[in-house]
Motif scaffolding. Structure first.
Motif, PDB file in Angstrom:
ATOM      1  N   GLN A  75       0.750  -1.235   0.154  1.00  0.00           N
ATOM      2  CA  GLN A  75       0.095   0.185  -0.011  1.00  0.00           C
ATOM      3  C   GLN A  75       0.941   1.158  -0.084  1.00  0.00           C
ATOM      4  N   VAL A  76       1.951   1.139   0.710  1.00  0.00           N
ATOM      5  CA  VAL A  76       2.958   2.564   0.788  1.00  0.00           C
ATOM      6  C   VAL A  76       3.461   2.643  -0.800  1.00  0.00           C
ATOM      7  N   ARG A  77       3.915   1.522  -1.396  1.00  0.00           N
ATOM      8  CA  ARG A  77       4.583   1.466  -2.624  1.00  0.00           C
ATOM      9  C   ARG A  77       3.543   2.234  -3.628  1.00  0.00           C
ATOM     10  N   GLN A  78       2.193   1.780  -3.287  1.00  0.00           N
ATOM     11  CA  GLN A  78       1.235   2.359  -4.433  1.00  0.00           C
ATOM     12  C   GLN A  78       0.947   3.879  -4.284  1.00  0.00           C
ATOM     13  N   THR A  79       1.098   4.140  -2.842  1.00  0.00           N
ATOM     14  CA  THR A  79       1.044   5.658  -2.494  1.00  0.00           C
ATOM     15  C   THR A  79       2.237   6.445  -3.163  1.00  0.00           C
ATOM     16  N   LEU A  80       3.288   5.866  -3.159  1.00  0.00           N
ATOM     17  CA  LEU A  80       4.759   6.460  -3.576  1.00  0.00           C
ATOM     18  C   LEU A  80       4.848   6.720  -4.995  1.00  0.00           C
ATOM     19  N   LEU A  81       4.241   5.639  -5.933  1.00  0.00           N
ATOM     20  CA  LEU A  81       4.236   5.423  -7.082  1.00  0.00           C
ATOM     21  C   LEU A  81       4.198   6.633  -7.964  1.00  0.00           C
ATOM     22  N   PRO A  82       2.927   7.572  -7.578  1.00  0.00           N
ATOM     23  CA  PRO A  82       2.761   8.662  -8.377  1.00  0.00           C
ATOM     24  C   PRO A  82       3.671   9.826  -8.372  1.00  0.00           C
ATOM     25  N   LEU A  83       4.311   9.771  -6.954  1.00  0.00           N
ATOM     26  CA  LEU A  83       5.484  10.628  -6.733  1.00  0.00           C
ATOM     27  C   LEU A  83       6.743  10.478  -7.775  1.00  0.00           C
ATOM     28  N   TRP A  84       7.107   9.294  -7.852  1.00  0.00           N
ATOM     29  CA  TRP A  84       8.233   8.755  -8.485  1.00  0.00           C
ATOM     30  C   TRP A  84       7.879   8.798  -9.991  1.00  0.00           C
ATOM     31  N   GLN A  85       6.697   8.557 -10.591  1.00  0.00           N
ATOM     32  CA  GLN A  85       6.228   8.735 -11.824  1.00  0.00           C
ATOM     33  C   GLN A  85       6.314  10.324 -12.092  1.00  0.00           C
ATOM     34  N   LEU A  86       5.854  11.225 -11.259  1.00  0.00           N
ATOM     35  CA  LEU A  86       6.117  12.724 -11.438  1.00  0.00           C
ATOM     36  C   LEU A  86       7.588  13.090 -11.620  1.00  0.00           C
ATOM     37  N   GLU A  87       8.615  12.682 -10.656  1.00  0.00           N
ATOM     38  CA  GLU A  87       9.977  12.932 -10.682  1.00  0.00           C
ATOM     39  C   GLU A  87      10.356  12.593 -12.112  1.00  0.00           C
ATOM     40  N   LEU A  88      10.146  11.270 -12.370  1.00  0.00           N
ATOM     41  CA  LEU A  88      10.858  10.945 -13.585  1.00  0.00           C
ATOM     42  C   LEU A  88      10.231  11.417 -14.734  1.00  0.00           C
ATOM     43  N   ARG A  89       8.972  11.821 -15.048  1.00  0.00           N
ATOM     44  CA  ARG A  89       8.143  12.491 -15.971  1.00  0.00           C
ATOM     45  C   ARG A  89       8.888  13.639 -16.298  1.00  0.00           C
ATOM     46  N   SER A  90       9.320  14.586 -15.198  1.00  0.00           N
ATOM     47  CA  SER A  90       9.875  15.996 -15.238  1.00  0.00           C
ATOM     48  C   SER A  90      11.214  15.663 -15.504  1.00  0.00           C
ATOM     49  N   LEU A  91      11.999  14.681 -15.053  1.00  0.00           N
ATOM     50  CA  LEU A  91      13.404  14.760 -15.840  1.00  0.00           C
ATOM     51  C   LEU A  91      13.530  14.114 -16.938  1.00  0.00           C
ATOM     52  N   LEU A  92      12.458  13.409 -17.619  1.00  0.00           N
ATOM     53  CA  LEU A  92      12.372  13.064 -19.193  1.00  0.00           C
ATOM     54  C   LEU A  92      11.929  14.195 -19.932  1.00  0.00           C
ATOM     55  N   GLN A  93      11.279  15.151 -19.304  1.00  0.00           N
ATOM     56  CA  GLN A  93      10.638  16.325 -20.163  1.00  0.00           C
ATOM     57  C   GLN A  93      11.846  17.389 -19.848  1.00  0.00           C
ATOM     58  N   ARG A  94      12.630  17.557 -19.075  1.00  0.00           N
ATOM     59  CA  ARG A  94      13.956  18.240 -19.383  1.00  0.00           C
ATOM     60  C   ARG A  94      15.049  17.877 -19.983  1.00  0.00           C
ATOM     61  N   ASP A  95      15.019  16.424 -20.046  1.00  0.00           N
ATOM     62  CA  ASP A  95      16.306  15.821 -21.053  1.00  0.00           C
ATOM     63  C   ASP A  95      15.475  14.343 -21.559  1.00  0.00           C
ATOM     64  N   PRO A  96      15.198  14.425 -22.628  1.00  0.00           N
ATOM     65  CA  PRO A  96      14.493  13.416 -23.235  1.00  0.00           C
ATOM     66  C   PRO A  96      15.459  12.118 -23.593  1.00  0.00           C
ATOM     67  N   ALA A  97      16.963  12.503 -23.702  1.00  0.00           N
ATOM     68  CA  ALA A  97      18.063  11.706 -23.826  1.00  0.00           C
ATOM     69  C   ALA A  97      18.223  10.658 -22.595  1.00  0.00           C
ATOM     70  N   ALA A  98      17.423  11.078 -21.548  1.00  0.00           N
ATOM     71  CA  ALA A  98      17.727  10.278 -20.394  1.00  0.00           C
ATOM     72  C   ALA A  98      16.722   9.003 -20.302  1.00  0.00           C
ATOM     73  N   ALA A  99      16.057   9.008 -21.496  1.00  0.00           N
ATOM     74  CA  ALA A  99      15.028   7.957 -21.716  1.00  0.00           C
ATOM     75  C   ALA A  99      15.772   6.547 -21.789  1.00  0.00           C
ATOM     76  N   GLU A 100      16.864   6.717 -22.498  1.00  0.00           N
ATOM     77  CA  GLU A 100      17.738   5.327 -22.405  1.00  0.00           C
ATOM     78  C   GLU A 100      18.227   4.884 -21.385  1.00  0.00           C
ATOM     79  N   GLU A 101      18.546   5.877 -20.561  1.00  0.00           N
ATOM     80  CA  GLU A 101      19.426   5.460 -19.366  1.00  0.00           C
ATOM     81  C   GLU A 101      18.376   4.853 -18.471  1.00  0.00           C
ATOM     82  N   LEU A 102      17.223   5.222 -18.266  1.00  0.00           N
ATOM     83  CA  LEU A 102      16.241   5.014 -17.414  1.00  0.00           C
ATOM     84  C   LEU A 102      15.494   3.627 -17.976  1.00  0.00           C
ATOM     85  N   ARG A 103      15.612   3.264 -19.267  1.00  0.00           N
ATOM     86  CA  ARG A 103      15.355   1.799 -19.687  1.00  0.00           C
ATOM     87  C   ARG A 103      16.267   0.838 -19.227  1.00  0.00           C
ATOM     88  N   ALA A 104      17.465   1.417 -19.162  1.00  0.00           N
ATOM     89  CA  ALA A 104      18.548   0.428 -18.755  1.00  0.00           C
ATOM     90  C   ALA A 104      18.379   0.042 -17.265  1.00  0.00           C
TER      91      ALA A 104
END
Length: 162
Positions: free
Chosen positions: A64-93
């Motif tokens: 349940q805690v993981r489910q609560t934290l999931l949107p927070l980390w999605q937001l962080e990662l989305r923001s990172l990828l919007q600032r630097d789309p080249a980070a997508a490959e590193e995130l996939r790895a």
């Protein structure tokens, strides 16, 4: 495509919290943010990761805690990828490296031997299997359990359970 990557990345990060793969996941996520935001950003992310992992480890219901934290980390990662789309490959790895260790399914083995007029009620993996044997021994079988069943410490008349 971005949504799927963000979902998979967030799931990998929170899924690894309080597991054996946490040290690897924490290191990779901190490196990902350091390369795109410097030491200060890395320290902030590390603090957030440590705090979130502590919440998961101390929770009565870690899922349940993981489910609560999931949107927070999605937001962080989305923001990172919007600032630097080249980070997508590193995130996939990162996802490929962390996800297998975080999502190992437990393997279950259950042996139940029922003889004579005994009943066995077995539940494994959400399935209910109900075996009923009649009082009559099977044709060609004696009422005594085979030697192999006795080796495993079967108790009671004609029954062995391991």
């Amino acid at each position: 495509m971005l949504d799927e990557l963000v979902m998979a990345g967030g799931t990998a990060v929170v899924g690894a919290m309080a597991t054996d793969s946490w040290v690897l996941a924490r290191t990779r996520v901190a490196e990902l943010f350091r390369r795109r935001g410097g030491e200060e950003r890395q320290q902030a992310i590390e603090g957030q990761l440590d705090s979130n992992a502590r919440l998961v480890a101390e929770a009565d219901d870690s899922d349940q805690v993981r489910q609560t934290l999931l949107p927070l980390w999605q937001l962080e990662l989305r923001s990172l990828l919007q600032r630097d789309p080249a980070a997508a490959e590193e995130l996939r790895a990162l996802i490929d490296e962390v996800r297998p260790a975080a999502h190992v399914e437990p393997k279950w083995v259950q042996d139940v031997v029922v003889r004579d007029n005994a009943k066995a009620f077995v539940v494994q993996g959400g399935n209910i299997v109900n075996h009923h044997h009649s009082a009559e021994p099977a044709p060609g079988r004696s009422a005594e359990p085979p030697e192999r069943e006795r080796e495993f410490g079967g108790e009671g008349p004609g029954g062995a359970v391991r």
